[in-house]
Design an enzyme around this catalytic site. Structure first.
Site, PDB file in Angstrom:
ATOM      1  N   PHE A 116       0.850  -1.194   0.000  1.00  0.00           N
ATOM      2  CA  PHE A 116       0.000   0.000   0.000  1.00  0.00           C
ATOM      3  C   PHE A 116       0.892   1.254   0.000  1.00  0.00           C
ATOM      4  O   PHE A 116       1.918   1.287   0.672  1.00  0.00           O
ATOM      5  CB  PHE A 116      -0.885  -0.049   1.249  1.00  0.00           C
ATOM      6  CG  PHE A 116      -1.984   0.964   1.274  1.00  0.00           C
ATOM      7  CD1 PHE A 116      -3.196   0.712   0.650  1.00  0.00           C
ATOM      8  CD2 PHE A 116      -1.807   2.175   1.926  1.00  0.00           C
ATOM      9  CE1 PHE A 116      -4.216   1.649   0.682  1.00  0.00           C
ATOM     10  CE2 PHE A 116      -2.829   3.113   1.958  1.00  0.00           C
ATOM     11  CZ  PHE A 116      -4.030   2.862   1.336  1.00  0.00           C
ATOM     12  N   ASP A 193       1.286  -5.347   8.237  1.00  0.00           N
ATOM     13  CA  ASP A 193       0.142  -4.457   8.086  1.00  0.00           C
ATOM     14  C   ASP A 193      -1.104  -5.325   7.922  1.00  0.00           C
ATOM     15  O   ASP A 193      -1.210  -6.094   6.961  1.00  0.00           O
ATOM     16  CB  ASP A 193       0.328  -3.523   6.879  1.00  0.00           C
ATOM     17  CG  ASP A 193      -0.714  -2.410   6.890  1.00  0.00           C
ATOM     18  OD1 ASP A 193      -1.872  -2.686   7.260  1.00  0.00           O
ATOM     19  OD2 ASP A 193      -0.359  -1.275   6.526  1.00  0.00           O
ATOM     20  N   TYR A 218     -11.289   1.285  10.286  1.00  0.00           N
ATOM     21  CA  TYR A 218     -12.478   1.768   9.550  1.00  0.00           C
ATOM     22  C   TYR A 218     -12.832   0.878   8.363  1.00  0.00           C
ATOM     23  O   TYR A 218     -13.776   1.154   7.649  1.00  0.00           O
ATOM     24  CB  TYR A 218     -12.282   3.224   9.098  1.00  0.00           C
ATOM     25  CG  TYR A 218     -11.001   3.490   8.344  1.00  0.00           C
ATOM     26  CD1 TYR A 218     -10.884   3.142   7.001  1.00  0.00           C
ATOM     27  CD2 TYR A 218      -9.914   4.079   8.969  1.00  0.00           C
ATOM     28  CE1 TYR A 218      -9.709   3.369   6.318  1.00  0.00           C
ATOM     29  CE2 TYR A 218      -8.739   4.314   8.295  1.00  0.00           C
ATOM     30  CZ  TYR A 218      -8.644   3.961   6.957  1.00  0.00           C
ATOM     31  OH  TYR A 218      -7.470   4.175   6.278  1.00  0.00           O
ATOM     32  N   LYS A 219     -12.065  -0.215   8.154  1.00  0.00           N
ATOM     33  CA  LYS A 219     -12.375  -1.149   7.075  1.00  0.00           C
ATOM     34  C   LYS A 219     -13.272  -2.248   7.641  1.00  0.00           C
ATOM     35  O   LYS A 219     -14.453  -2.016   7.864  1.00  0.00           O
ATOM     36  CB  LYS A 219     -11.072  -1.667   6.471  1.00  0.00           C
ATOM     37  CG  LYS A 219     -10.313  -0.535   5.751  1.00  0.00           C
ATOM     38  CD  LYS A 219      -8.925  -0.880   5.294  1.00  0.00           C
ATOM     39  CE  LYS A 219      -8.338   0.320   4.540  1.00  0.00           C
ATOM     40  NZ  LYS A 219      -6.899   0.178   4.264  1.00  0.00           N
ATOM     41  N   ARG A 367     -12.404  -3.482  -7.680  1.00  0.00           N
ATOM     42  CA  ARG A 367     -12.321  -4.306  -6.462  1.00  0.00           C
ATOM     43  C   ARG A 367     -13.709  -4.585  -5.931  1.00  0.00           C
ATOM     44  O   ARG A 367     -14.475  -3.662  -5.664  1.00  0.00           O
ATOM     45  CB  ARG A 367     -11.525  -3.581  -5.368  1.00  0.00           C
ATOM     46  CG  ARG A 367     -10.032  -3.805  -5.453  1.00  0.00           C
ATOM     47  CD  ARG A 367      -9.305  -3.410  -4.175  1.00  0.00           C
ATOM     48  NE  ARG A 367      -9.862  -2.247  -3.499  1.00  0.00           N
ATOM     49  CZ  ARG A 367      -9.335  -1.696  -2.412  1.00  0.00           C
ATOM     50  NH1 ARG A 367      -8.251  -2.220  -1.859  1.00  0.00           N
ATOM     51  NH2 ARG A 367      -9.881  -0.642  -1.860  1.00  0.00           N
TER      52      ARG A 367
END
Ligand code: PLP
Length: 392
Positions: A116, A193, A218-219, A367
């Site tokens: 990322f 991560d 928040y995912k 996605r």
């Protein structure tokens, strides 16, 4: 129709009855309905009623009590090793700096070119600041870092290895135990991560003998935009590692307001400033729900959803030139599926206009993010059908 023993949990989320197709729960999870009540009660009773007393009563310890819950339910971490605070980006900086300082004389950070962006950018900044070199692993963007690739990259010069457990683009699921062992065999520390695995794929940090980890809330932890992140530091490193943002909340006796910074003991030393209490309320609700359901059952549904999406893509999208750019073996795949076609940027823009919400990642990737407890199989059917219509 696939039977779904967890189907009823969808009703607990805001928006459950809407026709909207949400394929972006891996970027921003839907809120739980109970969170609306808890946030309102927080403002009127806890913040509004208890005022400054709230710090003594609950808020001061919340980064560690919630950290322990996230660790127990989602990360396979015993108590005292997980803290909540800051953003993932800031925690990456704090842990990378702590790690390289603990490996003096070693000159390299190993990471992959498809990690990322924020992970790569922070590593680049830490390398500059500390006079280190980045050692890049080139990966297949529809897969991720393999054991052979990592084995070839680490040497006696490696201070730290930075890896994503689930790759944000392809959803490739790395072998946490094996890659950790390879880094350790070279004498390096490893920083995982977990942003795309926490709350979706079971993680076993203690069992892997991982050193360090960070992740978003928040995912798949449904904490809401900007909810604070979490960090894990293995108990065996807690005395040895110190972090560079020496704030009062991680110091001994913060309310003594002493003349110099002395890091406190335990995971609290990884805190810096006043914690984001409001942002933790929603996370606590989702962690409680994940505990009720169990991560094994959550993972089972996640695998079912991604298998279903891939089967539909093969059936109705492959004839239109769409390629699945995620691992086909579910044991190597996290909670989303990436579908590639040269026209996907335009396709995603058109889908958003009709309330079908996936996201777009270059090059040509749509996605399909499948949040296990809030996504229904019917939603997957309708979403893939919409992709087919727009493409056709
Ligand atoms: C989402 C995500 C981040 C986000 O970091 P923020 O500081 O919250 O913006 C970082 N790393 C990975 C792998 C992610 O998936």
């Amino acid at each position: 129709m696939t039977t779904d023993p967890l189907a009823a949990y969808r009703d607990r989320f805001v928006g459950a009855t809407s026709e909207l197709v949400y394929f972006d729960g891996n970027s921003l999870g839907r809120p739980l309905a109970v969170t609306a009540e808890h946030l309102a009660a927080f403002v009127t009773d806890e913040w509004g009623g208890r005022l400054i007393r709230g710090w003594d009563e609950r808020w001061f310890d919340l980064p560690l009590t919630l950290g322990d819950e996230i660790g127990r339910v989602c990360l396979g971490a015993a108590p005292g090793q997980v803290a909540v605070g800051d953003s993932t980006t800031v925690l990456l900086y704090k842990l990378m700096r702590a790690a390289v300082a603990a490996r003096p004389g070693r000159t390299e950070i190993v990471l992959d070119r498809d990690n990322f962006p924020t992970d790569r950018y922070v590593a680049d900044g830490v390398a500059r600041e500390c006079g280190l070199t980045l050692c890049w692993i080139d990966v297949d963007t529809s897969a991720g870092v393999t054991a052979d690739q990592l084995g070839a990259a680490v040497t006696e010069r490696t201070a730290l290895v930075v890896l994503s457990h689930v790759a944000y683009r392809s959803a490739y699921l790395a072998d946490g135990a094996e890659l950790t062992r390879i880094a350790h065999d070279a004498g390096a520390l490893v920083l995982w991560d977990l942003s795309h695995s926490g709350g979706s794929v079971p993680v076993a940090l203690d069992e892997w003998e991982a050193d360090l980890a960070v992740g978003c809330t928040y995912k798949y932890l449904n904490g809401g935009p900007g909810a604070p992140a979490y960090c894990y530091v293995a108990a065996r490193h807690l005395d040895e590692l110190t972090q560079p943002i020496q704030g009062w909340m991680g110091a001994t006796d913060p309310f003594l307001m002493g003349p110099v910074y002395t890091p406190t003991t335990g995971i609290r030393r990884f805190l810096s400033g006043t914690p984001a209490v409001v942002g933790m309320i929603a996370v606590a609700d989702m962690v409680e729900l994940l505990d009720e359901v169990g991560m094994a059952a959550v993972r089972e549904k996640s695998v079912g959803l991604t298998e279903h999406a891939i089967a539909l893509a093969d059936e109705v999208l492959a004839p239109l030139g769409v390629v699945v750019a995620s691992p086909r073996a579910s044991s190597e795949r996290g909670g989303h599926v990436t579908l590639v076609h040269p026209a996907m940027r335009e396709v995603v823009a058109a889908l958003w206009k009709q309330d079908v919400i996936p996201d777009y990642r270059d090059p040509g990737g749509l996605r399909v993010g499948l949040s296990p407890l809030s996504t229904s199989y019917d939603e997957v059917d309708r979403g893939i059908a919409a992709v087919r219509e727009v493409l056709a």
